[in-house]
Design a protein around this motif. Structure first.
Motif, PDB file in Angstrom:
ATOM      1  N   MET A  20       7.220  -0.939  -0.175  1.00 35.05           N
ATOM      2  CA  MET A  20       6.774  -2.406  -0.332  1.00 35.05           C
ATOM      3  C   MET A  20       7.116  -2.616  -1.641  1.00 35.05           C
ATOM      4  N   LYS A  21       7.895  -3.873  -1.651  1.00 35.32           N
ATOM      5  CA  LYS A  21       8.398  -4.271  -3.105  1.00 35.32           C
ATOM      6  C   LYS A  21       7.299  -5.031  -3.865  1.00 35.32           C
ATOM      7  N   LEU A  22       7.348  -4.886  -5.188  1.00 32.19           N
ATOM      8  CA  LEU A  22       6.587  -5.299  -6.243  1.00 32.19           C
ATOM      9  C   LEU A  22       6.362  -6.915  -5.768  1.00 32.19           C
ATOM     10  N   THR A  23       7.395  -7.424  -5.608  1.00 34.88           N
ATOM     11  CA  THR A  23       7.038  -9.306  -5.063  1.00 34.88           C
ATOM     12  C   THR A  23       6.259  -9.436  -3.907  1.00 34.88           C
ATOM     13  N   GLU A  24       6.502  -8.294  -2.951  1.00 36.95           N
ATOM     14  CA  GLU A  24       5.521  -8.442  -1.786  1.00 36.95           C
ATOM     15  C   GLU A  24       3.993  -8.339  -2.311  1.00 36.95           C
ATOM     16  N   ILE A  25       4.066  -7.342  -3.173  1.00 44.08           N
ATOM     17  CA  ILE A  25       2.403  -7.152  -3.685  1.00 44.08           C
ATOM     18  C   ILE A  25       2.111  -8.248  -4.382  1.00 44.08           C
ATOM     19  N   ILE A  26       2.728  -9.061  -5.332  1.00 40.20           N
ATOM     20  CA  ILE A  26       2.360 -10.149  -5.978  1.00 40.20           C
ATOM     21  C   ILE A  26       2.273 -11.310  -5.097  1.00 40.20           C
ATOM     22  N   ALA A  27       3.131 -11.458  -3.927  1.00 39.25           N
ATOM     23  CA  ALA A  27       2.779 -12.578  -3.096  1.00 39.25           C
ATOM     24  C   ALA A  27       1.477 -12.277  -2.359  1.00 39.25           C
ATOM     25  N   ALA A  28       1.056 -11.046  -2.142  1.00 39.36           N
ATOM     26  CA  ALA A  28      -0.220 -10.998  -1.529  1.00 39.36           C
ATOM     27  C   ALA A  28      -1.574 -10.979  -2.501  1.00 39.36           C
ATOM     28  N   LEU A  29      -1.359 -10.508  -3.627  1.00 42.24           N
ATOM     29  CA  LEU A  29      -2.525 -10.311  -4.515  1.00 42.24           C
ATOM     30  C   LEU A  29      -2.509 -11.109  -5.930  1.00 42.24           C
ATOM     31  N   GLY A  30      -1.357 -11.705  -6.127  1.00 40.01           N
ATOM     32  CA  GLY A  30      -1.274 -12.553  -7.258  1.00 40.01           C
ATOM     33  C   GLY A  30      -0.883 -11.589  -8.420  1.00 40.01           C
ATOM     34  N   GLY A  31      -1.158 -11.973  -9.961  1.00 37.97           N
ATOM     35  CA  GLY A  31      -0.625 -11.193 -11.107  1.00 37.97           C
ATOM     36  C   GLY A  31       0.720 -11.566 -11.345  1.00 37.97           C
ATOM     37  N   GLU A  32       1.249 -11.154 -12.593  1.00 35.82           N
ATOM     38  CA  GLU A  32       2.642 -11.446 -13.020  1.00 35.82           C
ATOM     39  C   GLU A  32       3.543 -10.188 -13.199  1.00 35.82           C
ATOM     40  N   LEU A  33       4.574 -10.278 -12.471  1.00 34.49           N
ATOM     41  CA  LEU A  33       5.635  -9.290 -12.561  1.00 34.49           C
ATOM     42  C   LEU A  33       6.261  -9.168 -13.817  1.00 34.49           C
ATOM     43  N   ILE A  34       6.492  -8.059 -14.446  1.00 32.72           N
ATOM     44  CA  ILE A  34       7.320  -8.029 -15.681  1.00 32.72           C
ATOM     45  C   ILE A  34       8.237  -6.951 -15.473  1.00 32.72           C
ATOM     46  N   GLY A  35       9.639  -7.458 -15.420  1.00 34.07           N
ATOM     47  CA  GLY A  35      10.695  -6.461 -15.226  1.00 34.07           C
ATOM     48  C   GLY A  35      11.132  -6.482 -13.640  1.00 34.07           C
ATOM     49  N   ASP A  36      12.027  -5.587 -13.231  1.00 35.62           N
ATOM     50  CA  ASP A  36      12.563  -5.421 -11.916  1.00 35.62           C
ATOM     51  C   ASP A  36      11.851  -5.499 -10.722  1.00 35.62           C
ATOM     52  N   ASP A  37      12.135  -5.974  -9.845  1.00 34.42           N
ATOM     53  CA  ASP A  37      11.273  -6.051  -8.440  1.00 34.42           C
ATOM     54  C   ASP A  37      11.739  -4.521  -7.650  1.00 34.42           C
ATOM     55  N   ARG A  38      10.715  -3.476  -7.897  1.00 37.12           N
ATOM     56  CA  ARG A  38      11.091  -2.110  -7.391  1.00 37.12           C
ATOM     57  C   ARG A  38      10.255  -1.936  -6.116  1.00 37.12           C
ATOM     58  N   GLU A  39      10.824  -0.965  -5.455  1.00 38.73           N
ATOM     59  CA  GLU A  39      10.175  -0.595  -4.195  1.00 38.73           C
ATOM     60  C   GLU A  39       9.167   0.704  -4.484  1.00 38.73           C
ATOM     61  N   VAL A  40       7.853   0.454  -4.198  1.00 35.72           N
ATOM     62  CA  VAL A  40       6.763   1.531  -4.610  1.00 35.72           C
ATOM     63  C   VAL A  40       6.162   1.844  -2.764  1.00 35.72           C
ATOM     64  N   ALA A  41       5.875   3.366  -2.686  1.00 37.39           N
ATOM     65  CA  ALA A  41       5.630   3.818  -1.654  1.00 37.39           C
ATOM     66  C   ALA A  41       4.176   4.038  -1.524  1.00 37.39           C
ATOM     67  N   CYS A  42       3.617   4.737  -2.829  1.00 39.42           N
ATOM     68  CA  CYS A  42       2.464   4.995  -2.772  1.00 39.42           C
ATOM     69  C   CYS A  42       1.749   5.200  -4.269  1.00 39.42           C
ATOM     70  N   LEU A  43       0.537   5.264  -4.091  1.00 44.54           N
ATOM     71  CA  LEU A  43      -0.309   5.174  -5.511  1.00 44.54           C
ATOM     72  C   LEU A  43      -0.414   6.703  -6.205  1.00 44.54           C
ATOM     73  N   ALA A  44      -0.808   6.785  -7.350  1.00 41.43           N
ATOM     74  CA  ALA A  44      -0.792   8.070  -8.175  1.00 41.43           C
ATOM     75  C   ALA A  44      -1.501   7.789  -9.311  1.00 41.43           C
ATOM     76  N   PRO A  45      -2.258   8.826 -10.017  1.00 40.45           N
ATOM     77  CA  PRO A  45      -2.998   8.673 -11.273  1.00 40.45           C
ATOM     78  C   PRO A  45      -1.878   8.532 -12.248  1.00 40.45           C
ATOM     79  N   LEU A  46      -2.045   7.860 -13.562  1.00 39.90           N
ATOM     80  CA  LEU A  46      -1.249   7.360 -14.278  1.00 39.90           C
ATOM     81  C   LEU A  46      -0.355   8.636 -14.760  1.00 39.90           C
ATOM     82  N   ALA A  47      -1.179   9.794 -15.087  1.00 38.28           N
ATOM     83  CA  ALA A  47      -0.306  11.026 -15.940  1.00 38.28           C
ATOM     84  C   ALA A  47       0.631  11.545 -15.013  1.00 38.28           C
ATOM     85  N   GLY A  48       0.387  11.475 -13.821  1.00 38.73           N
ATOM     86  CA  GLY A  48       1.128  12.274 -12.570  1.00 38.73           C
ATOM     87  C   GLY A  48       2.057  11.500 -11.800  1.00 38.73           C
TER      88      GLY A  48
END
Lengths: 351, 351, 351
Positions: free
Chosen positions: A1-29
């Motif tokens: 899912m692209k970050l712009t798709e997430i923003i479109a669904a949930l709001g918030g402001e994107l800083i930086g490039d529109d990247r592809e993310v597939a899953c979630l993870a804890p900050l450190a790992g």
């Protein structure tokens, strides 16, 4: 899912490039293609180590979180935003309408065609199962039970006869809804069991963990109000009422006829006596024994602090003599008060 | 049911008209056609609000309870009388003899023709199921289990091989009878599991709540004596013995080889260490940690009283220094004893 | 079995005749044909009463334990030796390979031919069940679960999708592996559920009791390390890690993200807060509330000692005024320090 798709669904402001993310993870790992969040400033030190493609942060952390090759999403509540992303990336399973060949559904039951009735499920007489419900394998629904739309009973749940479950409710495996309350009357030389003729009513949007027990009422009903969240291995006795949006952590026990208000939080292993009332918005720490009603919402606690067994033994022995110790202090005070002080007594600020 | 029919069945004295009552209700909320009771004088204030057609009261409350349009039943123990009325108006379901087509009963099992074997029930080899038993859906009875007459196992109960259950026993959903006790011997660098070869014996007229666990004995048996009543989410470890007519409230845990006497009551969330004995007739308050044998029947308690988290923190910190505090008081006493008192010391009654 | 056969299998030294023993018994109650042990010198007094054909003892007890008509086995650790004899005399049931006609196994699941799939068991899509596993009646295994060789899931166990269970694991009835962790984010006026996308990983040689719950991780996994032993009614929350060979007694609760080290022992009813770490080799007494990390392995405890309710009430009331009491003692000390002592003050050793 692209970050712009997430923003479109949930709001918030994107800083930086529109990247592809597939899953979630804890900050450190977190690594490339993963999205993570920073909510608690205490984990700020993990920002460097994180290889996440995107970090969700509050506006005031934007500068601290920025790194080359990383985008940010600015959100007022990063933890909640993260939860919403998780829900977006992991949609809940959808009911596959139909009754498994091994399920036993009473002919008088009314099961929506869109509901999924799993293997070896049993549905009793006159039971009603709403649209898009999921009843997973081994679950037993008693006679005259009503279940609202979009509710999931995980595997091996038991719901006794006559109970009412709302819409969008989740009940995890092993949980028992509507067993008899523990009602007994002493009759000369034995206990006489009091028939438990009430029900359990569970309102909409409630979630209940695994191996929890909620007993049916003796006369009136046991009620779990809208949006309440209950963890694993919790005991809720007959005729209790749990208020709207109250959250109860694991291993908690609530004795009969107690009313817990709305938007309370109960830490793990809280034990409440019966026939009391807890005010809306009360917060109770883990391991607290609640022995009387709480009228004023606040944070409440009890519990003996842990120490090494050696220290504990040295201190705990005095607990049994506290009354005597207090008396000895009082005697000393009286004796000193009776003596003419040789100099102006220094009053400690503690006194 | 008419009040005269109730009197005919249960005794007691009718004051007022012979009315028809259909169901029971709490005092405050009761309306016409409903029967209720007053046992605790504290609820006397609800007498006015109650619209019940009949109130069960003690003789000494007759005058206070009388109202126009209301009958009274005079009983020595209104709570017990009420329980009996409840049983009269709500007779227990009767077994519908026969084995459901989906049940799996081993061909060597001996199931009474009058017993009800529900959907997806499994009965093991050489198991014996008595007359008029009810085994509700999803229940699993292991090999060589014996179940007496008129016993009900609710849905999704598990009974391990070899256990013996008496007559007129009730075991609620999710409860596990006869799992292995927690027996381990340390072997250099790992735990060696000790085979648990005993059984669980449950005598007649026992009732056990939901999601409770009673482990089989290691060598000898775990025994629940006649008439004992056990609530939900209770853990009874291997080789325990629970005495006749003892009642154990929810979330209680009893460690291995402990013997609880007859006619005891254990409040909720009591924790008992192993290898101790509790005298007949002992009463233990909720949340108490029982760390040694009790030889003298009495009321026992422990538990830190709840307060606001702020107060609690201020006080709890001293618990870790109680030994030092007691020492300081002793030093003060010694020092004062060494000084010539300037006046006759006043001895507090606490000393 | 002959004593020489036991010696051949387990080592140890036989003193006396080579007798035949059929089963094990407690020291005091043992009779002819039974083998028993003496590990704790406290039970030495039972040596006379015992009619056992053989007693397992340490070398230093040989003289004390010798009786006519009785053989002895000399072992360095009689309790462990006894456990091994018990395992020899009571071999674990062997899997009877095959799928019961009433079981529902998804066509994409991979079940070893040597595995026993009991009545009414459900195995989900793409699940893998290893060699000689036993899945007893009513157990539900979710999609994509992997189970290693020689593992037993007793009746009515539930394993959620995606969880991984090692080899030689035992999980007792009613236990739920992989239900959703209790993850919630507050969203203005209600709780937003955080999808729990991790798994539960259970390594080899773990044993888990009845009606225990181990939640799946939120993002990462919940992990139970090799050889850990967990009793009944234990709650292990999301993202916890339990170290190798750690033993956890019944009714214990561990909140989210807590890491318990290797070779720890937790007594019954221990409650641990979340996000802490417990050092390897830590021992925690029953009923202890563990509210912070433990860095130094030692024995730890908390818990208010039981007394009669009357004594308890007299003492407990002062717990709420401990801070004030400590302040009063300080004031007394200051006042005395300010006075010229009339004689050399006697310093108690407690000070």
């Amino acid at each position: 899912m692209k970050l712009t798709e997430i923003i479109a669904a949930l709001g918030g402001e994107l800083i930086g490039d529109d990247r592809e993310v597939a899953c979630l993870a804890p900050l450190a790992g977190a690594g490339e293609g993963e999205i993570t969040f920073l909510a608690n400033p205490k984990y700020r030190k993990d920002l460097d180590a994180s290889g996440a493609s995107c970090v969700i942060v509050r506006e005031d952390m934007q500068a601290a979180a920025a790194r080359d090759g990383r985008s940010l999403i600015i959100a007022a509540n990063p933890y909640l935003y993260f939860a919403r992303v998780a829900a977006l990336l992991n949609p809940a399973p959808v009911a596959i309408g139909g009754v498994h060949a091994s399920a036993v559904v009473d002919e008088t039951a009314c099961v929506a065609a869109s509901a999924e009735i799993g293997a070896n499920v049993v549905v009793g007489a006159r039971a009603v199962v709403g649209e898009r419900c999921r009843l997973l394998p081994g679950t037993v629904v008693g006679d005259d039970v009503t279940i609202g739309d979009d509710t999931t009973l995980y595997a091996n749940v038991t719901v006794y006869h006559g109970c009412v479950i709302g819409a969008r409710v989740g009940i995890h495996s092993g949980t028992v809804i509507g067993a008899d309350g523990f009602g007994l009357a002493w009759d000369k030389d034995h206990w006489f069991k009091i028939p438990q003729t009430g029900r359990v009513l569970i309102e909409d949007d409630v979630e209940i963990g695994a191996n929890t027990t909620i007993d049916r009422g003796a006369l009136a009903d046991t009620v779990i109000r809208r949006g309440a969240k209950i963890d694993n291995l919790v005991q809720i006795a007959h005729n209790c009422e749990i208020g709207e949006h109250t959250a109860i952590a694991g291993c908690t026990g609530i004795a009969g006829s107690t009313r817990v208000g709305a938007r309370c939080t109960l830490g793990g292993a809280v034990m409440m006596v019966g026939h009391i009332e807890i005010a809306d918005g009360t917060h109770i720490g883990g391991g607290t024994l609640v022995s009387k009603s709480i009228k004023k919402p606040d944070n409440y606690a009890s519990s003996y602090p842990m120490s090494t067994a050696k220290e504990w033994m040295a201190n705990a022995v005095h607990l049994r003599h506290l009354d005597a110790l207090a008396g000895r202090v009082k005697s000393l005070e009286k004796r000193l008060a009776a003596e003419p002080a040789s100099s102006t007594p220094q009053q400690g600020k503690e006194q």
